[in-house]
Write a protein that holds these residues in place. Structure first.
Motif, PDB file in Angstrom:
ATOM      1  N   ASN A  43       0.819  -1.209   0.000  1.00 53.67           N
ATOM      2  CA  ASN A  43       0.000   0.000   0.000  1.00 53.67           C
ATOM      3  C   ASN A  43       0.854   1.262   0.000  1.00 53.67           C
ATOM      4  O   ASN A  43       0.328   2.356  -0.239  1.00 53.67           O
ATOM      5  CB  ASN A  43      -0.920   0.014   1.223  1.00 53.67           C
ATOM      6  CG  ASN A  43      -1.993  -1.049   1.131  1.00 53.67           C
ATOM      7  OD1 ASN A  43      -2.357  -1.482   0.052  1.00 53.67           O
ATOM      8  ND2 ASN A  43      -2.486  -1.476   2.273  1.00 53.67           N
ATOM      9  N   ALA A  44       2.128   1.135   0.264  1.00 54.26           N
ATOM     10  CA  ALA A  44       3.030   2.292   0.280  1.00 54.26           C
ATOM     11  C   ALA A  44       3.437   2.727  -1.121  1.00 54.26           C
ATOM     12  O   ALA A  44       3.953   3.831  -1.300  1.00 54.26           O
ATOM     13  CB  ALA A  44       4.278   1.971   1.099  1.00 54.26           C
ATOM     14  N   PRO A  46       1.880   3.789  -3.934  1.00 57.22           N
ATOM     15  CA  PRO A  46       1.407   5.067  -4.496  1.00 57.22           C
ATOM     16  C   PRO A  46       2.035   6.285  -3.811  1.00 57.22           C
ATOM     17  O   PRO A  46       2.354   7.272  -4.475  1.00 57.22           O
ATOM     18  CB  PRO A  46      -0.111   5.029  -4.255  1.00 57.22           C
ATOM     19  CG  PRO A  46      -0.445   3.593  -4.112  1.00 57.22           C
ATOM     20  CD  PRO A  46       0.758   2.952  -3.491  1.00 57.22           C
ATOM     21  N   GLU A  47       2.216   6.219  -2.510  1.00 60.40           N
ATOM     22  CA  GLU A  47       2.825   7.338  -1.787  1.00 60.40           C
ATOM     23  C   GLU A  47       4.296   7.507  -2.179  1.00 60.40           C
ATOM     24  O   GLU A  47       4.769   8.623  -2.371  1.00 60.40           O
ATOM     25  CB  GLU A  47       2.703   7.123  -0.277  1.00 60.40           C
ATOM     26  CG  GLU A  47       3.225   8.259   0.541  1.00 60.40           C
ATOM     27  CD  GLU A  47       2.434   9.549   0.355  1.00 60.40           C
ATOM     28  OE1 GLU A  47       3.007  10.618   0.671  1.00 60.40           O
ATOM     29  OE2 GLU A  47       1.290   9.520  -0.087  1.00 60.40           O
ATOM     30  N   ILE A  48       5.006   6.401  -2.330  1.00 59.05           N
ATOM     31  CA  ILE A  48       6.409   6.461  -2.758  1.00 59.05           C
ATOM     32  C   ILE A  48       6.498   7.067  -4.150  1.00 59.05           C
ATOM     33  O   ILE A  48       7.335   7.924  -4.418  1.00 59.05           O
ATOM     34  CB  ILE A  48       7.052   5.056  -2.714  1.00 59.05           C
ATOM     35  CG1 ILE A  48       7.156   4.583  -1.266  1.00 59.05           C
ATOM     36  CG2 ILE A  48       8.413   5.051  -3.394  1.00 59.05           C
ATOM     37  CD1 ILE A  48       7.525   3.124  -1.126  1.00 59.05           C
ATOM     38  N   ARG A  49       5.621   6.643  -5.043  1.00 52.86           N
ATOM     39  CA  ARG A  49       5.607   7.185  -6.408  1.00 52.86           C
ATOM     40  C   ARG A  49       5.324   8.690  -6.390  1.00 52.86           C
ATOM     41  O   ARG A  49       5.941   9.458  -7.098  1.00 52.86           O
ATOM     42  CB  ARG A  49       4.568   6.463  -7.259  1.00 52.86           C
ATOM     43  CG  ARG A  49       4.514   6.965  -8.695  1.00 52.86           C
ATOM     44  CD  ARG A  49       3.531   6.183  -9.522  1.00 52.86           C
ATOM     45  NE  ARG A  49       3.891   4.791  -9.618  1.00 52.86           N
ATOM     46  CZ  ARG A  49       4.653   4.291 -10.606  1.00 52.86           C
ATOM     47  NH1 ARG A  49       5.115   5.078 -11.537  1.00 52.86           N
ATOM     48  NH2 ARG A  49       4.944   3.018 -10.638  1.00 52.86           N
ATOM     49  N   ARG A  50       4.381   9.118  -5.527  1.00 53.28           N
ATOM     50  CA  ARG A  50       4.051  10.532  -5.432  1.00 53.28           C
ATOM     51  C   ARG A  50       5.236  11.348  -4.921  1.00 53.28           C
ATOM     52  O   ARG A  50       5.553  12.401  -5.466  1.00 53.28           O
ATOM     53  CB  ARG A  50       2.847  10.735  -4.496  1.00 53.28           C
ATOM     54  CG  ARG A  50       2.322  12.163  -4.488  1.00 53.28           C
ATOM     55  CD  ARG A  50       1.302  12.383  -3.400  1.00 53.28           C
ATOM     56  NE  ARG A  50       1.833  12.254  -2.056  1.00 53.28           N
ATOM     57  CZ  ARG A  50       2.622  13.165  -1.463  1.00 53.28           C
ATOM     58  NH1 ARG A  50       2.959  14.260  -2.095  1.00 53.28           N
ATOM     59  NH2 ARG A  50       3.053  12.977  -0.238  1.00 53.28           N
ATOM     60  N   VAL A  51       5.923  10.842  -3.909  1.00 52.25           N
ATOM     61  CA  VAL A  51       7.082  11.558  -3.357  1.00 52.25           C
ATOM     62  C   VAL A  51       8.214  11.629  -4.377  1.00 52.25           C
ATOM     63  O   VAL A  51       8.823  12.684  -4.573  1.00 52.25           O
ATOM     64  CB  VAL A  51       7.556  10.899  -2.041  1.00 52.25           C
ATOM     65  CG1 VAL A  51       8.896  11.442  -1.593  1.00 52.25           C
ATOM     66  CG2 VAL A  51       6.508  11.085  -0.956  1.00 52.25           C
ATOM     67  N   THR A  53       7.972  11.479  -7.621  1.00 55.57           N
ATOM     68  CA  THR A  53       7.552  12.395  -8.678  1.00 55.57           C
ATOM     69  C   THR A  53       7.710  13.845  -8.244  1.00 55.57           C
ATOM     70  O   THR A  53       8.220  14.683  -9.006  1.00 55.57           O
ATOM     71  CB  THR A  53       6.089  12.121  -9.077  1.00 55.57           C
ATOM     72  OG1 THR A  53       5.988  10.774  -9.533  1.00 55.57           O
ATOM     73  CG2 THR A  53       5.630  13.059 -10.164  1.00 55.57           C
TER      74      THR A  53
END
Length: 64
Positions: A43-44, A46-51, A53
């Motif tokens: 679940n982490a 999407p957050e890793i991808r956002r950070v 990016t």
């Protein structure tokens, strides 16, 4: 002129350089690849991808 490289190409180059010049063993590379593979399934992800990016966008902004 803009030149863009996919992030995976940069990371692959860093891994190759580490293997070539920093005594990275093959099993170290396999562990890193497996860690990334399994981390992408959490679940982490999407957050890793956002950070990542956001960081890359802030690094590549042209300052006028």
């Amino acid at each position: 002129m803009n030149v863009s490289f996919p992030l995976w190409m940069v990371l692959a180059a860093v891994m190759w350089l580490a293997w070539r010049y920093m005594s990275l063993r093959a099993w170290h590379a396999v562990v890193c690849l497996l860690f990334g593979f399994f981390l992408a399934a959490t679940n982490a992800a999407p957050e890793i991808r956002r950070v990542v990016t956001a960081v890359l966008q802030s690094l590549t902004k042209t300052h006028s």
